[in-house]
Design an enzyme around this catalytic site. Structure first.
Site, PDB file in Angstrom:
ATOM      1  N   GLU A   1       0.870  -1.166   0.000  1.00  0.00           N
ATOM      2  CA  GLU A   1       0.000   0.000   0.000  1.00  0.00           C
ATOM      3  C   GLU A   1       0.913   1.224   0.000  1.00  0.00           C
ATOM      4  O   GLU A   1       1.808   1.330   0.842  1.00  0.00           O
ATOM      5  CB  GLU A   1      -0.898   0.014   1.245  1.00  0.00           C
ATOM      6  CG  GLU A   1      -1.838   1.214   1.171  1.00  0.00           C
ATOM      7  CD  GLU A   1      -2.790   1.325   2.358  1.00  0.00           C
ATOM      8  OE1 GLU A   1      -2.718   0.499   3.282  1.00  0.00           O
ATOM      9  OE2 GLU A   1      -3.591   2.273   2.332  1.00  0.00           O
TER      10      GLU A   1
ATOM     11  N   ARG B   1       6.132 -12.665   9.270  1.00  0.00           N
ATOM     12  CA  ARG B   1       6.776 -11.411   8.890  1.00  0.00           C
ATOM     13  C   ARG B   1       8.124 -11.289   9.577  1.00  0.00           C
ATOM     14  O   ARG B   1       8.393 -11.947  10.579  1.00  0.00           O
ATOM     15  CB  ARG B   1       5.883 -10.221   9.218  1.00  0.00           C
ATOM     16  CG  ARG B   1       5.642  -9.999  10.703  1.00  0.00           C
ATOM     17  CD  ARG B   1       4.485  -9.052  10.949  1.00  0.00           C
ATOM     18  NE  ARG B   1       4.708  -7.726  10.401  1.00  0.00           N
ATOM     19  CZ  ARG B   1       3.900  -7.143   9.503  1.00  0.00           C
ATOM     20  NH1 ARG B   1       2.831  -7.758   9.075  1.00  0.00           N
ATOM     21  NH2 ARG B   1       4.152  -5.931   9.079  1.00  0.00           N
TER      22      ARG B   1
ATOM     23  N   LYS C   1       4.756   0.650   9.456  1.00  0.00           N
ATOM     24  CA  LYS C   1       4.725   1.949   8.781  1.00  0.00           C
ATOM     25  C   LYS C   1       4.181   3.038   9.705  1.00  0.00           C
ATOM     26  O   LYS C   1       4.645   4.163   9.673  1.00  0.00           O
ATOM     27  CB  LYS C   1       3.906   1.847   7.493  1.00  0.00           C
ATOM     28  CG  LYS C   1       4.729   1.220   6.364  1.00  0.00           C
ATOM     29  CD  LYS C   1       4.036   1.338   5.028  1.00  0.00           C
ATOM     30  CE  LYS C   1       3.049   0.225   4.847  1.00  0.00           C
ATOM     31  NZ  LYS C   1       2.563   0.090   3.471  1.00  0.00           N
TER      32      LYS C   1
END
Ligand code: ATP
Ligand code: MG
Length: 568
Positions: free
Chosen positions: A40, A266, A276
């Site tokens: 994104e 992850r 983020k």
């Protein structure tokens, strides 16, 4: 397992590659392998994204498939072209190529809208007027089933009309949503009539004011994958519970092909944050100078710090891929960087905290040029001339007025070797009148030791680095330490800022580097002998002095040179 399709140079296998092998063997996706990296664009890519990039592009390359780059831009808040550009730049820099397959979920808005209309028509989606809080309340908990919305049984006609009016902008943000009609009693909360569309009257960086309803991730992602013909939709573990929903949309819409979602753990890295939201906070609060601050775990920060794409790819390969969450030690990443630079960085001389040395018996005005190899093990890297003269700079810490027993470097009466040059012996010091600090050291040199050895066989205990005062070039050097004081648990609380390392950056403003470095270009990487690896800063405000960022320290360079003595 059918390893037939795999290239020999491929990385070690893992559970995802085992799945791909099996799918190829059973001809599950008509023998195709198509992956995608779907960021994104609401932040700069970080080292966690690199793991996903290497995995998706790596698998495609290994099996002769394709990997798309897709901007997953379904939320107008926080997305921007600046972030798109950073993603494009960083994926390219890492060494991957999506050819002509750069896609945007925002290009699928019309298609997605049509899919939503189809679900409404077959009675699988409805417009719900509950508020966000009410929806949450109706949803139930892990131990309690949810309750059905009072709007759940609207007719298709009414739903179609309302959804069209949502699109037309007739309702305010939050007034209505479109929900999938699945099962309010499902043990998987994700399946309790999840929201598919919400109203957001915000400007989108690509579609502008064209849309005021935006699809949710779960609805948009599986269909975007299908539109692109993705076979293996690889994502992180937090989407495990969403997989039934991913499959539900594809099945109810009866679309082909049907991509397969596969989750992996992850990357978590010690002493930093890989979220983020948190990285944005560091940037916005001015804790760092920007997304590309060399202390950031972003790819742009690491590039500016001097990490190479090869080192990062090697790191990603070494950590591998698994189903279990773990914390990877930052030292492992630093080691990959060090190994890479050890092979390819030119060795040069630089003095970070200069101390003036005058060689009393060296003729004033005379200059010698030493031919110094750029790499001790790679003669093909060539050499350069390093000037030597009467006045030098050495490192302040290489001289002690009152040395303890174990100090082997320069001290009154003591003899050391200058890297690539002569033996010098300390014969006196000049002290700063006010503070009594040593401001200058006087030495004599032995002209017979030009080879680095004394003809009479006498030995020295240390070799120190130096630059010629008149020929060296001024530079600023920035030393970086860990951004946070603690290794773990930074991800959990909102208080992660409390653990910032206040001394993560030390700027040294009066360094001197050998003259060959005056031609160094932004991004060039060097080993400063005995000090570490450094990279010329590439920020644009640099018409003034040379700036070097310390990429990584040397493991234990001092011990090595001192021990071998003649390591040249
Ligand atoms: P957010 O937390 O804001 O959703 P994100 O880090 O998940 O951000 P995306 O842009 O959605 O960001 O990530 C793009 C891809 O990178 C996704 O497929 C995601 O699973 C993967 N990814 C993100 N962070 C990591 C990580 N730490 N390790 C491995 N893959 C990651
Ligand atoms: Mg995400």
């Amino acid at each position: 397992m059918g390893n037939m399709a795999r290239n020999d140079a491929s990385p070690p296998s893992d559970f995802i590659r085992v799945i791909v092998d099996e799918d190829l063997r059973t001809h599950r996706h008509q023998g195709r392998v198509a992956t995608r990296f779907p960021p994104e664009p609401n932040g700069y890519p970080h080292i966690g994204h690199a793991k996903s990039i290497c995995l998706n592009f790596g698998i495609a390359a290994q099996y002769g498939g394709t990997c798309n780059l897709r901007m997953d831009d379904t939320d107008p808040s926080g997305e921007s072209m600046e972030y798109v550009e950073s993603i494009i730049r960083d994926v390219k820099w890492l060494g991957f190529d999506w050819q002509d397959r750069l896609y945007y979920a925002s290009d699928y808005y019309e298609k997605l809208y049509q899919y939503a209309m189809r679900l409404i028509r077959v009675g699988k989606a409805y417009v719900c007027d509950l508020s966000a809080d009410e929806i949450r309340e109706y949803r139930g908990t892990l131990t309690e089933p949810g309750r059905e919305s009072p709007y759940r049984n609207r007719s298709s006609e009414e739903n179609l009309a309302l959804f069209e009016r949502m699109r037309a902008g007739e309702f305010e943000d939050g007034a209505r949503v479109l929900r999938a009609k699945i099962d309010m009693t499902s043990p998987n909360i994700t399946m309790r009539d999840p929201v598919m569309y919400r109203i957001k009257k915000e400007n989108h960086y690509r579609t502008g004011e064209k849309w005021c309803i935006y699809p949710m991730y779960d609805f948009a992602h599986c269909l975007s994958d299908s539109i692109e013909g993705i076979t293996h939709s690889i994502c992180t573990l937090e989407f495990e519970n969403n997989r039934p929903l991913y499959d539900w949309f594809l099945k109810e819409l009866n679309v082909e092909p049907r991509p397969q979602q596969i989750e992996f753990a992850r990357l978590n890295l010690s002493f930093t944050v890989l979220s983020k939201r948190k990285l944005i906070e560091l940037v916005e609060k001015g804790v760092v100078s920007g997304w590309d601050d060399p202390q950031m775990p972003t790819l742009s920060g690491m590039r500016r710090r001097g990490y190479s794409p090869e080192a990062i790819r090697n790191f990603c390969e070494r950590i591998g891929v698994s189903k279990n969450d773990s914390l990877i030690d930052m030292a492992l990443l630093e080691n990959c960087v060090r190994e890479d630079l050890n092979e390819r960085a030119q060795r040069v001389l630089a003095v970070l905290r200069p101390l003036r040395v005058v060689i009393d018996n060296y003729p004033e005005g005379e200059v010698e040029e030493f031919d110094c190899p750029y790499h001790p093990k790679n003669p093909e890297m060539g050499s350069r001339k390093v000037p030597f003269s009467r006045v030098l700079y050495i490192e302040q810490e290489d001289f002690l007025e009152n040395p303890p027993k174990k100090f082997f470097r320069l001290a009154m009466g003591r003899e050391v070797r200058l890297r690539y040059g002569y033996f010098i012996r300390c014969v006196g010091v000049v002290k700063n009148a006010n503070r009594g600090e040593v401001s200058e050291v006087h030495c004599t040199y032995d002209p017979e030791t030009r080879s680095g050895f004394a003809p009479d066989g006498r030995k020295v205990d240390a070799t120190i680095h130096w630059v010629s005062a008149a020929h060296s070039v001024p530079a600023e050097v920035r030393l970086y330490d860990r951004l946070f004081r603690i290794a773990d648990s930074l991800g959990e609380g909102p208080d992660f800022m409390e653990y910032l390392n206040k001394k993560s950056l030390e700027t040294l403003g009066s360094c001197r580097v050998e003259p060959s470095l005056s031609h160094a270009a932004p991004g060039d990487r060097f080993q400063f002998e005995r000090l570490g690896y450094f990279c010329v800063d590439s920020a644009d405000d640099k018409d003034k002095v040379l700036i070097f960022n310390r990429t990584v320290t040397l493991r234990d360079a001092w011990a090595r040179i001192a021990e071998k003595g003649d390591d040249r």
